[in-house]
Motif scaffolding. Structure first.
Motif, short mmCIF file in Angstrom:
data_model
loop_
_atom_site.label_atom_id
_atom_site.label_comp_id
_atom_site.label_asym_id
_atom_site.label_seq_id
_atom_site.Cartn_x
_atom_site.Cartn_y
_atom_site.Cartn_z
N ARG A 256 6.52 11.07 -10.92
CA ARG A 256 5.87 10.75 -12.42
C ARG A 256 6.35 9.52 -13.10
O ARG A 256 5.77 8.91 -13.74
N THR A 257 7.70 9.43 -13.05
CA THR A 257 8.54 7.98 -13.85
C THR A 257 7.72 6.70 -13.07
O THR A 257 7.29 5.97 -13.73
N MET A 258 7.83 6.81 -11.79
CA MET A 258 7.26 5.45 -11.05
C MET A 258 5.81 5.56 -11.30
O MET A 258 5.46 4.07 -11.63
N GLY A 259 4.94 6.50 -11.29
CA GLY A 259 3.85 6.17 -11.84
C GLY A 259 3.38 5.71 -13.04
O GLY A 259 2.56 4.62 -13.22
N GLY B 249 0.73 -1.21 -0.14
CA GLY B 249 0.04 -0.01 0.09
C GLY B 249 0.94 1.17 -0.02
O GLY B 249 0.52 2.38 0.17
N MET B 250 2.26 1.22 -0.18
CA MET B 250 2.99 2.33 -0.36
C MET B 250 2.39 2.96 -1.52
O MET B 250 1.97 2.71 -2.66
N SER B 251 2.57 4.52 -1.32
CA SER B 251 1.95 5.45 -2.38
C SER B 251 3.21 5.30 -3.37
O SER B 251 4.40 4.95 -3.29
N THR B 252 2.95 5.98 -4.63
CA THR B 252 3.89 6.07 -5.71
C THR B 252 4.82 7.01 -5.33
O THR B 252 6.23 6.60 -5.88
N ALA B 253 4.76 7.96 -4.49
CA ALA B 253 5.84 8.73 -4.15
C ALA B 253 6.81 8.04 -3.34
O ALA B 253 7.98 8.25 -3.33
N GLU B 254 6.39 7.21 -2.52
CA GLU B 254 7.42 6.23 -1.49
C GLU B 254 8.12 5.22 -2.22
O GLU B 254 9.27 5.19 -2.04
N ALA C 272 8.78 5.60 -5.42
CA ALA C 272 9.83 6.49 -6.19
C ALA C 272 10.97 6.75 -5.57
O ALA C 272 12.04 6.72 -5.89
N ARG C 273 10.92 6.96 -4.22
CA ARG C 273 11.93 7.36 -3.41
C ARG C 273 12.91 6.28 -3.28
O ARG C 273 14.09 6.28 -3.26
#
Length: 396
Positions: free
Chosen positions: A144-147, A129-134, A136-137
């Motif tokens: 955006r790339t990870m999304g 359930g990690m966010s896309t931002a997490e 990506a880090r």
């Protein structure tokens, strides 16, 4: 109450998403949306009504109701709706009766038709359930790339009709590298943030499952050993104020000796097979640290040699940075600085700057060190790490 729900989220998110992916016939986005909606309703209702006796069953039932409602609204899905309605759980369903399909989810995400980064990102999104931002880090890439990467991975799973299952035994080795990478990133996500400590236990549990499923794969044993050895030091990583304590300053009486013994034994058994891989070598390094009775008696030459072998079979800037630290303990900070100065691709990684600052400080170049500590401070991802770096800056 929010902390209790957060704990249930950490433990239950992946099980509900896995259940909903099967329930919706492989609709990953709908499965995640319904799971998220169930937790949102829990946040609204449970503070007044209290946490139900069977929270996982409550959440799963709520998610299924949401999915049926969504499918009811979709035109031309009558057959799918009838199938979903037939699967509606009875009201007396208990948590223990919810199928645990996380391993199926993990191996589906790690299908070889996906590239490794997509496999890992998709599994982290679905299992934690990690966010896309997490995520990506964790990958050191823009959000955006990870999304886009996660979206493309879901589309490929759907279009290729990848089955939701643990693959047959003869196909398991093809999936193993990505699965182990997923497990270790999951562990690290919990290890770096005390609020997410349950993720570490989940990663260890899943690693035990994979090890039992693949008993002849030493790298599976290696990742389990590595997690156990790191997790054994958890109680000493922060002090009472929540500040980071460096490895050489940790109170070793707080380390979990049973976990150290288990991890070291698993690592030794894996290495005896004569197929040393990256996780086995990292576990061997962790064992050197964990089994040294005092920080001053750590076998740094052996650690430097292990990092050299790791750099040979799995080269990366992170490995080179860690090897430089070990060289600094063997040959002095100036020797390490020469290695650090040759590392590329980590300009946005705070530990590169923190390591360079520490080496400069040890070399007596305090003014240069301060500048790099400030850069590391700007990049540090957590409050605890920022407090640690501020403390270093204040030291003479």
């Amino acid at each position: 109450m929010k902390d209790e729900i957060a704990g249930i989220y950490a433990d239950g998110w992946s099980r509900i998403v896995a259940t909903m992916i099967r329930f919706t016939g492989g609709d990953w986005d709908l499965a995640e949306e319904c799971a998220q909606d169930a937790f949102t309703k829990a946040l609204q209702k449970w503070p007044e009504s209290g946490v139900p006796d069977q929270p996982l069953a409550w959440l799963t039932t709520t998610a299924r109701h949401r999915a049926i409602d969504r499918m009811r609204r979709a035109a031309g899905e009558a057959a799918k709706l009838r199938e979903a309605a037939a699967m509606e759980p009875p009201p007396y369903l208990r948590d223990s009766e919810i199928p645990d399909e996380r391993l199926e989810l993990m191996f589906t995400c790690c299908h070889p038709s996906l590239n490794l980064d997509a496999q890992v990102a998709l599994t982290l999104r679905s299992l934690t359930g990690m966010s896309t931002a997490e995520i990506a880090r964790a990958f050191l890439v823009p959000e955006r790339t990870m999304g886009q990467r996660i979206f493309r991975a879901k589309q490929k799973v759907a279009h290729a009709a990848i089955p939701f299952r643990v693959p047959p035994a003869h196909l398991l080795p093809d999936r193993l590298p990505a699965v182990l990478h997923v497990l270790y990133l999951l562990f690290n996500e919990g290890y770096g943030d005390p609020a997410k400590a349950r993720l570490c236990q989940e990663a260890i549990r899943l690693a035990r499952v994979v090890t039992a499923l693949m008993p002849d794969e030493p790298e599976a044993q290696g990742v389990l050993a590595l997690m156990l050895l790191h997790d054994a030091r958890r109680p000493a990583r922060v002090d009472a104020a929540g500040d980071l304590v460096t490895l050489d300053e940790q109170d070793r009486t707080l380390w979990d000796q049973a976990r150290i013994a288990e991890g070291a034994a698993i690592c030794e058994r894996a290495l005896r097979r004569g197929r040393a891989g990256p996780f086995q070598l990292q576990a061997a390094i962790a064992a050197c640290h964990a089994t040294a009775p005092l920080a001053s008696r750590t076998d740094w030459p052996q650690i430097a040699g292990l990092y050299a072998e790791l750099a040979r079979i799995a080269p990366s800037p992170i490995v080179e940075l860690n090897r430089a630290v070990a060289i600094g303990m063997v040959s002095g900070p100036e020797a390490a600085l020469r290695l650090v100065d040759g590392i590329t691709g980590l300009d946005g990684y705070y530990l590169l700057h923190a390591t360079r600052a520490d080496l400069l400080r040890r070399a007596g170049r305090g003014q240069e060190a301060a500048g790099h500590y400030r850069t590391a401070l700007d990049l540090a991802p957590t409050d605890a790490e920022r407090r640690f770096l501020r403390g270093r800056l204040q030291q003479p």
